[in-house]
Design an enzyme around this catalytic site. Sequence first.
Site, PDB file in Angstrom:
ATOM      1  N   TYR A  54       0.827  -1.216   0.000  1.00 59.28           N
ATOM      2  CA  TYR A  54       0.000   0.000   0.000  1.00 59.28           C
ATOM      3  C   TYR A  54       0.857   1.261   0.000  1.00 59.28           C
ATOM      4  O   TYR A  54       0.471   2.290   0.558  1.00 59.28           O
ATOM      5  CB  TYR A  54      -0.963  -0.029   1.189  1.00 59.28           C
ATOM      6  CG  TYR A  54      -2.144  -0.962   0.967  1.00 59.28           C
ATOM      7  CD1 TYR A  54      -2.798  -1.032  -0.263  1.00 59.28           C
ATOM      8  CD2 TYR A  54      -2.624  -1.766   2.001  1.00 59.28           C
ATOM      9  CE1 TYR A  54      -3.870  -1.886  -0.467  1.00 59.28           C
ATOM     10  CE2 TYR A  54      -3.706  -2.634   1.804  1.00 59.28           C
ATOM     11  CZ  TYR A  54      -4.321  -2.674   0.566  1.00 59.28           C
ATOM     12  OH  TYR A  54      -5.386  -3.509   0.357  1.00 59.28           O
ATOM     13  N   ASN A 117     -13.423  -3.620   2.899  1.00 57.52           N
ATOM     14  CA  ASN A 117     -14.115  -3.917   1.640  1.00 57.52           C
ATOM     15  C   ASN A 117     -13.769  -5.302   1.102  1.00 57.52           C
ATOM     16  O   ASN A 117     -13.831  -5.563  -0.082  1.00 57.52           O
ATOM     17  CB  ASN A 117     -13.855  -2.808   0.621  1.00 57.52           C
ATOM     18  CG  ASN A 117     -12.372  -2.581   0.419  1.00 57.52           C
ATOM     19  OD1 ASN A 117     -11.550  -3.373   0.870  1.00 57.52           O
ATOM     20  ND2 ASN A 117     -12.015  -1.515  -0.280  1.00 57.52           N
ATOM     21  N   HIS A 120      -8.888  -7.556  -2.110  1.00 54.96           N
ATOM     22  CA  HIS A 120      -7.974  -6.771  -2.944  1.00 54.96           C
ATOM     23  C   HIS A 120      -7.815  -7.473  -4.285  1.00 54.96           C
ATOM     24  O   HIS A 120      -7.734  -8.700  -4.328  1.00 54.96           O
ATOM     25  CB  HIS A 120      -6.593  -6.665  -2.280  1.00 54.96           C
ATOM     26  CG  HIS A 120      -5.532  -6.186  -3.230  1.00 54.96           C
ATOM     27  ND1 HIS A 120      -5.313  -4.849  -3.481  1.00 54.96           N
ATOM     28  CD2 HIS A 120      -4.659  -6.869  -4.030  1.00 54.96           C
ATOM     29  CE1 HIS A 120      -4.340  -4.727  -4.377  1.00 54.96           C
ATOM     30  NE2 HIS A 120      -3.928  -5.941  -4.731  1.00 54.96           N
ATOM     31  N   GLU A 131       2.796  -7.797  -7.632  1.00 56.31           N
ATOM     32  CA  GLU A 131       2.070  -8.291  -6.450  1.00 56.31           C
ATOM     33  C   GLU A 131       2.128  -9.819  -6.340  1.00 56.31           C
ATOM     34  O   GLU A 131       2.224 -10.358  -5.247  1.00 56.31           O
ATOM     35  CB  GLU A 131       0.619  -7.797  -6.494  1.00 56.31           C
ATOM     36  CG  GLU A 131       0.551  -6.283  -6.276  1.00 56.31           C
ATOM     37  CD  GLU A 131      -0.857  -5.706  -6.259  1.00 56.31           C
ATOM     38  OE1 GLU A 131      -1.010  -4.539  -5.867  1.00 56.31           O
ATOM     39  OE2 GLU A 131      -1.822  -6.411  -6.639  1.00 56.31           O
TER      40      GLU A 131
HETATM   41  P1  IDP Z   1      -8.686  -0.623  -4.193  1.00 55.63           P
HETATM   42  O1  IDP Z   1      -8.584  -1.661  -3.110  1.00 55.63           O
HETATM   43  O2  IDP Z   1     -10.103  -0.493  -4.689  1.00 55.63           O
HETATM   44  O3  IDP Z   1      -7.690  -0.835  -5.300  1.00 55.63           O
HETATM   45  P2  IDP Z   1      -7.018   1.592  -3.232  1.00 55.63           P
HETATM   46  O4  IDP Z   1      -7.288   3.033  -3.520  1.00 55.63           O
HETATM   47  O5  IDP Z   1      -5.852   0.939  -3.881  1.00 55.63           O
HETATM   48  O6  IDP Z   1      -8.386   0.799  -3.543  1.00 55.63           O
HETATM   49  O7  IDP Z   1      -6.910   1.471  -1.652  1.00 55.63           O
HETATM   50  C1  IDP Z   1      -6.453   0.286  -1.057  1.00 55.63           C
HETATM   51  C2  IDP Z   1      -7.279  -0.014   0.164  1.00 55.63           C
HETATM   52  O8  IDP Z   1      -7.096   1.023   1.146  1.00 55.63           O
HETATM   53  C3  IDP Z   1      -8.780  -0.042  -0.067  1.00 55.63           C
HETATM   54  O9  IDP Z   1      -9.243  -1.260  -0.609  1.00 55.63           O
HETATM   55  C4  IDP Z   1      -9.318   0.204   1.333  1.00 55.63           C
HETATM   56  O10 IDP Z   1      -9.246  -0.981   2.137  1.00 55.63           O
HETATM   57  C5  IDP Z   1      -8.304   1.219   1.856  1.00 55.63           C
HETATM   58  N1  IDP Z   1      -8.772   2.600   1.620  1.00 55.63           N
HETATM   59  C6  IDP Z   1      -8.782   3.285   0.442  1.00 55.63           C
HETATM   60  N2  IDP Z   1      -9.302   4.528   0.596  1.00 55.63           N
HETATM   61  C7  IDP Z   1      -9.630   4.620   1.912  1.00 55.63           C
HETATM   62  C8  IDP Z   1     -10.215   5.690   2.713  1.00 55.63           C
HETATM   63  O11 IDP Z   1     -10.532   6.790   2.226  1.00 55.63           O
HETATM   64  N3  IDP Z   1     -10.392   5.417   4.037  1.00 55.63           N
HETATM   65  C9  IDP Z   1     -10.049   4.224   4.604  1.00 55.63           C
HETATM   66  N4  IDP Z   1      -9.493   3.217   3.893  1.00 55.63           N
HETATM   67  C10 IDP Z   1      -9.297   3.399   2.564  1.00 55.63           C
HETATM   68 MG    MG Z   2      -5.610  -0.631  -5.251  1.00 56.57          MG
END
Ligand code: IDP
Ligand code: MG
Length: 158
Positions: A54, A117, A120, A131
Amino acid sequence: MSQQQEEKTLIIIKPDAIQRSLFGEILGRFERKGLKIIGMKMMRIEDVVIEEHYEHLKDKPFFQTLKNYMQSSPVVVMALSGVNAISATRLIVGPTKGYEADAGSIRGDLSLSGQSNLVHASDGPETAEKEIKRFFEEKELFDYKKPDYKLVYSEDYF
Ligand code: IDP
Ligand code: MG
């Protein structure tokens, strides 16, 4: 028709999915799509690995809570292969925030959170390659054929 190519991608079934007993539900969605599991293991993600994974979020105010979340229980990491596997899995997973994701996607059906969510999925060919290497040694990845290959992929079935 858009271009089709065999791809590999990295999936993490995140701690909330394990805690909520959603592993089978989530795995089933990837399996039913026709994606092939070429690597899979359960693990706790170490600090350095999360920081690398991350890296693009390390300056965000939520980075520490993201780390805590990702280390709150073991996860299952999987490498999947299939035609256009990278974009196909991103569609199955849905956009980042569960409360914005379309019904039908994993996040849209099963998550209401922007952080917890469930899953990944790699977001592009370069990321996917990096990855998969991050989580799997070469000998932990399997090359094999499935008998449903033609039924799932073939353009000239009839
Ligand atoms: P993705 O998982 O949809 O690719 P990314 O922007 O790469 O999204 O972010 C990685 C992970 O970081 C997200 O899946 C989520 O678990 C966490 N994350 C992203 N944005 C936020 C936020 O605004 N608040 C809290 N956690 C976040
Ligand atoms: Mg991502």
